[in-house]
Design an enzyme around this catalytic site. Structure first.
Site, PDB file in Angstrom:
ATOM      1  N   TYR A 283     -13.306  -2.816  15.368  1.00 20.95           N
ATOM      2  CA  TYR A 283     -14.239  -2.667  14.203  1.00 20.95           C
ATOM      3  C   TYR A 283     -15.464  -1.967  14.613  1.00 20.95           C
ATOM      4  O   TYR A 283     -15.907  -0.947  14.376  1.00 20.95           O
ATOM      5  CB  TYR A 283     -14.384  -3.586  13.058  1.00 20.95           C
ATOM      6  N   GLU A 290     -17.642   6.429  15.026  1.00 16.83           N
ATOM      7  CA  GLU A 290     -17.979   7.049  13.876  1.00 16.83           C
ATOM      8  C   GLU A 290     -19.674   7.575  13.793  1.00 16.83           C
ATOM      9  O   GLU A 290     -19.799   8.656  13.625  1.00 16.83           O
ATOM     10  CB  GLU A 290     -17.711   6.441  12.460  1.00 16.83           C
TER      11      GLU A 290
HETATM   12  C1  LIG Z   1     -20.352   7.701  -0.177  1.00 16.31           C
HETATM   13  C2  LIG Z   1     -20.614   6.026  -0.110  1.00 16.31           C
HETATM   14  C3  LIG Z   1     -20.250   5.676   1.370  1.00 16.31           C
HETATM   15  C4  LIG Z   1     -20.666   4.036   1.408  1.00 16.31           C
HETATM   16  C5  LIG Z   1     -20.032   3.502   2.542  1.00 16.31           C
HETATM   17  C6  LIG Z   1     -20.919   3.335   3.400  1.00 16.31           C
HETATM   18  C7  LIG Z   1     -20.758   2.418   4.610  1.00 16.31           C
HETATM   19  C8  LIG Z   1     -19.690   3.035   5.510  1.00 16.31           C
HETATM   20  C9  LIG Z   1     -19.361   2.284   6.695  1.00 16.31           C
HETATM   21  C10 LIG Z   1     -18.108   2.200   6.808  1.00 16.31           C
HETATM   22  C11 LIG Z   1     -17.666   1.612   8.291  1.00 16.31           C
HETATM   23  C12 LIG Z   1     -16.182   1.652   8.283  1.00 16.31           C
HETATM   24  C13 LIG Z   1     -15.917   1.746   9.785  1.00 16.31           C
HETATM   25  C14 LIG Z   1     -14.263   1.547   9.865  1.00 16.31           C
HETATM   26  O1  LIG Z   1     -13.664   2.815   9.584  1.00 16.31           O
HETATM   27  C15 LIG Z   1     -13.915   1.647  11.342  1.00 16.31           C
HETATM   28  C16 LIG Z   1     -12.803   1.308  11.640  1.00 16.31           C
HETATM   29  O2  LIG Z   1     -11.729   1.046  10.778  1.00 16.31           O
HETATM   30  S1  LIG Z   1     -12.266   0.853  13.255  1.00 16.31           S
HETATM   31  C17 LIG Z   1     -10.503   0.344  13.260  1.00 16.31           C
HETATM   32  C18 LIG Z   1     -10.611  -1.151  12.939  1.00 16.31           C
HETATM   33  N1  LIG Z   1     -10.627  -1.373  11.615  1.00 16.31           N
HETATM   34  C19 LIG Z   1     -10.318  -2.684  10.872  1.00 16.31           C
HETATM   35  O3  LIG Z   1      -9.757  -3.521  11.578  1.00 16.31           O
HETATM   36  C20 LIG Z   1     -10.247  -2.764   9.532  1.00 16.31           C
HETATM   37  C21 LIG Z   1      -9.014  -2.411   8.731  1.00 16.31           C
HETATM   38  N2  LIG Z   1      -9.393  -2.460   7.434  1.00 16.31           N
HETATM   39  C22 LIG Z   1      -8.937  -3.399   6.748  1.00 16.31           C
HETATM   40  O4  LIG Z   1      -8.895  -4.661   6.792  1.00 16.31           O
HETATM   41  C23 LIG Z   1      -9.079  -3.565   5.095  1.00 16.31           C
HETATM   42  O5  LIG Z   1      -9.416  -2.249   4.822  1.00 16.31           O
HETATM   43  C24 LIG Z   1     -10.333  -4.435   4.388  1.00 16.31           C
HETATM   44  C25 LIG Z   1     -10.677  -3.889   3.051  1.00 16.31           C
HETATM   45  C26 LIG Z   1     -11.734  -4.152   5.318  1.00 16.31           C
HETATM   46  C27 LIG Z   1     -10.067  -5.870   4.561  1.00 16.31           C
HETATM   47  O6  LIG Z   1      -8.837  -6.097   4.046  1.00 16.31           O
HETATM   48  P1  LIG Z   1      -8.373  -7.097   2.680  1.00 16.31           P
HETATM   49  O7  LIG Z   1      -9.452  -7.629   2.064  1.00 16.31           O
HETATM   50  O8  LIG Z   1      -7.227  -6.310   2.295  1.00 16.31           O
HETATM   51  O9  LIG Z   1      -7.717  -8.364   3.650  1.00 16.31           O
HETATM   52  P2  LIG Z   1      -6.453  -9.084   3.431  1.00 16.31           P
HETATM   53  O10 LIG Z   1      -5.492  -8.338   4.691  1.00 16.31           O
HETATM   54  O11 LIG Z   1      -6.649 -10.386   4.315  1.00 16.31           O
HETATM   55  O12 LIG Z   1      -5.819  -8.940   2.124  1.00 16.31           O
HETATM   56  C28 LIG Z   1      -6.308  -9.839   1.267  1.00 16.31           C
HETATM   57  C29 LIG Z   1      -4.892 -10.228   0.597  1.00 16.31           C
HETATM   58  O13 LIG Z   1      -4.277  -9.134  -0.114  1.00 16.31           O
HETATM   59  C30 LIG Z   1      -3.098  -8.771   0.358  1.00 16.31           C
HETATM   60  N3  LIG Z   1      -2.748  -7.109   0.259  1.00 16.31           N
HETATM   61  C31 LIG Z   1      -3.897  -6.471   0.637  1.00 16.31           C
HETATM   62  N4  LIG Z   1      -3.566  -5.228   0.634  1.00 16.31           N
HETATM   63  C32 LIG Z   1      -2.153  -5.203   0.391  1.00 16.31           C
HETATM   64  C33 LIG Z   1      -1.147  -4.173   0.479  1.00 16.31           C
HETATM   65  N5  LIG Z   1      -1.529  -3.047   0.561  1.00 16.31           N
HETATM   66  N6  LIG Z   1       0.079  -4.786   0.135  1.00 16.31           N
HETATM   67  C34 LIG Z   1       0.510  -5.901  -0.046  1.00 16.31           C
HETATM   68  N7  LIG Z   1      -0.516  -6.892  -0.164  1.00 16.31           N
HETATM   69  C35 LIG Z   1      -1.900  -6.582   0.342  1.00 16.31           C
HETATM   70  C36 LIG Z   1      -2.894  -9.335   1.525  1.00 16.31           C
HETATM   71  O14 LIG Z   1      -1.752  -9.470   1.990  1.00 16.31           O
HETATM   72  C37 LIG Z   1      -3.504 -10.444   1.389  1.00 16.31           C
HETATM   73  O15 LIG Z   1      -2.983 -11.439   0.862  1.00 16.31           O
HETATM   74  P3  LIG Z   1      -2.954 -13.174   1.062  1.00 16.31           P
HETATM   75  O16 LIG Z   1      -4.373 -13.429   0.838  1.00 16.31           O
HETATM   76  O17 LIG Z   1      -1.985 -13.698   0.268  1.00 16.31           O
HETATM   77  O18 LIG Z   1      -2.450 -13.238   2.434  1.00 16.31           O
END
Ligand SMILES: CCCCCCCCCCCCC[C@@H](O)CC(=O)SCCNC(=O)CCNC(=O)[C@H](O)C(C)(C)COP(=O)(O)OP(=O)(O)OC[C@H]1O[C@@H](n2cnc3c(N)ncnc32)[C@H](O)[C@@H]1OP(=O)(O)O
Length: 359
Positions: A283, A290
């Site tokens: 991240y 970016e």
């Molecule tokens: C014009 C206005 C602009 C405003 C923005 C300005 C700021 C911008 C800053 C942006 C910076 C971004 C940088 C970024 O792009 C850099 C990178 O990505 S580098 C690579 C590394 N990145 C990552 O590791 C992040 C990956 N992303 C995520 O993890 C998610 O998108 C995030 C929302 C950040 C977190 O995920 P989430 O909240 O979903 O966490 P969980 O995985 O624990 O999920 C929670 C529970 O929901 C279930 N779930 C979620 N999605 C699904 C799905 N698609 N299908 C099935 N189930 C899903 C998941 O299983 C969890 O359930 P449980 O709690 O029962 O386990």
């Protein structure tokens, strides 16, 4: 009035103590738990020695929780106290010698193994009732099917990008950095447009993800992809595209299969660990990549005046879009902080609840 001791009967479970005080029509019932773990009981009522003031005190063997549940009926006073730690007590009182007024409550009495079985039966019933409540959602199958397909498509898309870039890196070495956009952008456009569903899904209650972190993630990436890379040809040949795309796809080839397995109630420990750990290095690296892309684009926006805001002639020609992007750079680090905290909490929650289940 004489002060007398009533007959008291007791029984226990792993988490509770039950006391039955043989006192009918009890009034002015005053039950207190003192700091030294002693229960003091005082009431007026009809006991073994007729109408009188009855009192007793019991110093418990182990600590109990401060709240007392008490119910007075015509026949008796029932008291329930929660143990601080859920475990079986060898006896009720700290003193080994049992008080004369105290005896076992055979109506409730269970030995340790019977109580264990009762607990297991209760847990089973709870599980069944939770499951049946969950099963009541008539669209559950449909929702899971949709999520599974969504995650599968994203997994295939990001895997294609990742494999393609890796193979090209091996074959072309550093040269592959410079035409990443032309080979992978179409697929990245597709995946990132689909990713808008990740903001919609929590709004529809399909997933437990919080709306704000998902919005930051999707909007943040799409600004980089569509505005910085997509609209500036000069940016498309830069090496930074390689790093941004590679960092994005590295996490996604683990995140989406993790979700896919969650849809079919399956878990692979290694995959879970990768999903909840890889973001720690990826991240910040992703945000730095970016930010480099944004900084590299500033002079290009100044030069081309693309997306610049027209100003009244007294104020100058137009306001360059680079100012908006400079503000965006600040927002990026705010976004990094919010999502880093979110992902850290998710990781802690996941591993804390895992540990609890194991214990
Ligand atoms: C014009 C206005 C602009 C405003 C923005 C300005 C700021 C911008 C800053 C942006 C910076 C971004 C940088 C970024 O792009 C850099 C990178 O990505 S580098 C690579 C590394 N990145 C990552 O590791 C992040 C990956 N992303 C995520 O993890 C998610 O998108 C995030 C929302 C950040 C977190 O995920 P989430 O909240 O979903 O966490 P969980 O995985 O624990 O999920 C929670 C529970 O929901 C279930 N779930 C979620 N999605 C699904 C799905 N698609 N299908 C099935 N189930 C899903 C998941 O299983 C969890 O359930 P449980 O709690 O029962 O386990």
């Amino acid at each position: 009035m004489q002060i007398l001791t009533p007959h008291v009967y007791w029984a226990q479970r792993h988490g509770e103590i039950f006391l039955r005080v043989e006192l009918s029509d009890a009034t002015n019932v005053d039950i207190r738990l003192m700091e030294d773990n002693t229960l003091q009981f005082r009431a007026q009522g009809h006991g073994a020695k007729g109408d009188n003031q009855y009192e007793f005190s019991l110093e418990f063997l182990e600590p109990v929780k401060p709240e007392i549940h008490q119910k007075s009926t015509q026949r008796q006073v029932d008291i329930k106290i929660k143990k601080r730690e859920e475990r079986w007590w060898q006896r009720l009182t700290l003193r080994e010698k049992k008080p004369v007024f105290l005896g076992p409550d055979f109506d409730r009495w269970l030995d340790e193994s019977d109580a264990e079985m009762e607990l297991q039966a209760k847990e089973k019933i709870n599980k069944i009732s939770v499951e049946s409540r969950v099963r009541k959602d008539p669209y559950l199958g449909l929702k899971k099917g949709y999520l599974f397909m969504y995650n599968l498509v994203q997994f295939l898309g990001f895997s294609w990008i990742f494999v393609n870039m890796t193979v090209r890196l091996f074959i072309l070495g550093q040269d592959s950095f410079y035409d990443t956009f032309h080979t992978a952008a179409d697929m990245m456009y597709f995946c990132q447009m689909m990713a808008v569903l990740e903001v919609i899904n929590p709004l529809l209650g399909l997933v437990k993800t919080k709306f704000f972190p998902a919005m930051i993630q999707v909007a943040g990436r799409n600004v980089i992809l569509f505005v910085i890379f997509g609209s500036l040809e000069e940016m498309q040949n830069k090496a930074v595209v390689f790093f941004v795309f590679y960092l994005w796809s590295t996490i996604e080839i683990f995140r989406y299969p993790f979700y896919m397995l969650a849809c079919i109630d399956t878990e692979w420990k290694l995959l879970t660990w990768l999903r909840y750990s890889l973001w720690i290095p990826l991240y910040p690296l992703g945000v730095v990549a970016e930010a480099v892309a944004v900084i590299q684009s500033l002079p290009i926006f100044d030069e081309t005046r693309l997306f610049s805001i027209p100003l009244p002639s007294v104020l100058g020609r137009s306001l360059s879009f680079s100012y908006t992007l400079q503000l965006y750079l600040v927002l990026m680090f705010l976004g990094l902080f919010i999502n880093f905290r979110h992902l850290y909490k998710q990781r802690r929650r996941r591993y804390r609840s895992r540990k609890k289940k194991v214990q």
